[in-house]
Design an enzyme around this catalytic site. Structure first.
Site, PDB file in Angstrom:
ATOM      1  N   ALA A  16       0.833  -1.204   0.000  1.00 31.93           N
ATOM      2  CA  ALA A  16       0.000   0.000   0.000  1.00 31.93           C
ATOM      3  C   ALA A  16       0.870   1.257   0.000  1.00 31.93           C
ATOM      4  O   ALA A  16       1.277   1.743   1.056  1.00 31.93           O
ATOM      5  CB  ALA A  16      -0.938  -0.023   1.203  1.00 31.93           C
ATOM      6  N   ALA A  75      -1.616  10.737  -4.637  1.00 33.75           N
ATOM      7  CA  ALA A  75      -0.188  10.396  -4.682  1.00 33.75           C
ATOM      8  C   ALA A  75      -0.019   9.107  -5.473  1.00 33.75           C
ATOM      9  O   ALA A  75       0.000   8.010  -4.920  1.00 33.75           O
ATOM     10  CB  ALA A  75       0.366  10.234  -3.262  1.00 33.75           C
ATOM     11  N   ARG A 106      -7.278 -21.614 -39.542  1.00 32.42           N
ATOM     12  CA  ARG A 106      -8.261 -20.774 -40.252  1.00 32.42           C
ATOM     13  C   ARG A 106      -7.955 -20.729 -41.754  1.00 32.42           C
ATOM     14  O   ARG A 106      -6.831 -20.403 -42.140  1.00 32.42           O
ATOM     15  CB  ARG A 106      -8.220 -19.374 -39.652  1.00 32.42           C
ATOM     16  CG  ARG A 106      -8.970 -18.302 -40.410  1.00 32.42           C
ATOM     17  CD  ARG A 106     -10.456 -18.372 -40.185  1.00 32.42           C
ATOM     18  NE  ARG A 106     -11.107 -17.188 -40.712  1.00 32.42           N
ATOM     19  CZ  ARG A 106     -12.402 -17.129 -40.980  1.00 32.42           C
ATOM     20  NH1 ARG A 106     -13.164 -18.200 -40.766  1.00 32.42           N
ATOM     21  NH2 ARG A 106     -12.953 -16.032 -41.440  1.00 32.42           N
ATOM     22  N   GLU A 135       2.870  -0.248 -10.873  1.00 33.11           N
ATOM     23  CA  GLU A 135       4.268  -0.258 -10.401  1.00 33.11           C
ATOM     24  C   GLU A 135       5.116   0.753 -11.167  1.00 33.11           C
ATOM     25  O   GLU A 135       6.277   0.498 -11.509  1.00 33.11           O
ATOM     26  CB  GLU A 135       4.864  -1.675 -10.458  1.00 33.11           C
ATOM     27  CG  GLU A 135       4.251  -2.535  -9.377  1.00 33.11           C
ATOM     28  CD  GLU A 135       5.137  -3.661  -8.900  1.00 33.11           C
ATOM     29  OE1 GLU A 135       6.374  -3.510  -8.887  1.00 33.11           O
ATOM     30  OE2 GLU A 135       4.571  -4.703  -8.526  1.00 33.11           O
TER      31      GLU A 135
END
Length: 387
Positions: A126, A132, A270, A371
């Site tokens: 945390a 912030a 395909r 991150e």
């Protein structure tokens, strides 16, 4: 030559096979459902714990598997290939606990790492707040000393696995006059009085992993739960990210590999104009570019992981900050490009939920954001180069 000059150890290759088999059998079948229901899958968590793949990085002395940083990357990569949400279990367990491994007292390490290693608890991180994010040092969460306790007040934002994790590494201001040097780190428990969680965020991707606010309202915790010395929290936070940005790179690699594998299988089957679309050079070039970008990002990530492992063992690695940012940035940018191209290769089918590539494309996006956004990563890299 009688030795592999530039190759993974045999143990790493065997680990990949083990994790891939587990992911294919126990994780992949639930990935679409987790995305659809937006629910954390405890069954998948239990399967990871049973295989000891939920927090492989925890050292053996605390009951963990003691995996090195490269092995941890491989685990996260292979889990993410099947389900990005599930890969956040080993990734966030590492993110939450690296601050302890870097800075905590032996007492705090023993108390909190052992339950994580046993699979009895998860650990979240945390740092961010509503005001912030990239400017993490602007945090407002306060921790005020009161006898042999601290009282915490504030709101943490975008916390991965909030509500399902038992433990949280929380950064809070202990000395408002000292800026970043006035931030300290603490372990907060979900059961501490005054801890609550905001509603689940409604997200584009990684929907099987809850993201919520962690709300701290006069939470009193013993001072012994501080991680490291007062005022060292922000330094610990940045040092942690040098190691854990590499796990986000690993997650991005896994998502991209899953999309590439699926797209290759599809273009071989395909048929258009009487032949498999894999026969058309335009699509061959796309597949080649996807694989090339992925392999370049993988080698950078593995190189960064090797540096991370050395740094965790006390060998200074002056280029770790640059390499971890570069790996995270390169891998996440590659994942976004590769998953987008995978959707393109499947044509109209790629745009539907009947096929996994649209989920992978949505999941890939967050790896460019959390991150540290990739814009922040470029700033970090530039600072390292120009200092």
């Amino acid at each position: 030559m009688s030795f592999p000059l530039y190759a993974l150890a045999e143990e790493h290759d065997m680990l990949r096979e083990t994790v891939r088999a587990l992911a294919d059998e126990k994780i992949a079948p639930h990935a679409a459902e987790a995305d659809e229901t937006e629910e954390f899958s405890w069954d998948v968590y239990k399967a990871l714990v049973a295989a000891d793949m939920h927090a492989v990085h925890v050292p053996e002395q605390y009951g963990g598997a003691g995996a090195d940083a490269l092995a941890t990357v491989i685990v996260i990569e292979e889990v993410a290939r099947a389900c990005a949400s599930t890969s956040l279990i080993p990734a966030v367990n590492k993110l939450g606990t690296v601050p302890l491994l870097l800075s905590a007292s032996e007492e705090v390490k023993s108390r909190y790492l052992a339950p994580v290693a046993r699979g009895e608890a998860m650990f979240s991180y945390a740092l961010s707040e509503p005001e912030a994010g990239s400017d993490a040092a602007a945090m407002k969460t306060r921790a005020v000393a009161d006898g042999d306790s601290y009282i915490l007040n504030g709101t943490k934002m975008w916390i991965t696995n909030a509500g399902v994790s038992e433990y949280y590494t929380v950064m809070a201001v202990t000395d408002p006059s000292a800026g970043a040097r006035g931030i300290s780190a603490f372990v907060v428990e979900k059961s501490d009085e005054g801890v609550s969680f905001g509603p689940k965020e409604r997200k584009l991707g990684i929907k099987g992993s809850p993201t919520r606010q962690v709300i701290l309202d006069n939470v009193r915790i013993p001072a012994t739960r501080m991680i490291g010395a007062p005022g060292t929290g922000f330094k610990t936070a940045l040092a942690t990210l040098d190691h854990t940005r590499i796990t986000i790179a690993a997650q991005a690699l896994g998502i991209a590999q899953g999309a590439l594998d699926y797209a290759i299988g599809y273009v071989k089957e395909r048929k258009q104009f009487g032949r498999p679309i894999a026969d058309f050079q335009g699509l061959q070039f796309m597949v080649a570019d996807m694989a090339m970008k992925l392999e370049a990002a993988r080698q950078l990530t593995y190189h960064a992981a090797a540096k991370s492992e050395r740094a965790m063992h006390g060998e200074p690695q002056k280029d770790l900050t640059f390499l971890s940012s570069a790996a995270k940035c390169a891998a996440s940018d590659a994942a976004m490009e590769i998953t987008t191209d995978a959707v393109q290769l499947l044509g109209g089918y790629g745009y539907t939920k009947d096929f996994p590539v649209e989920r992978m494309m949505r999941d890939a996006k967050i790896t460019q954001i959390y991150e540290g956004t990739n814009q922040i990563q470029r700033m970090v890299m530039a600072r390292q180069l120009l200092k």
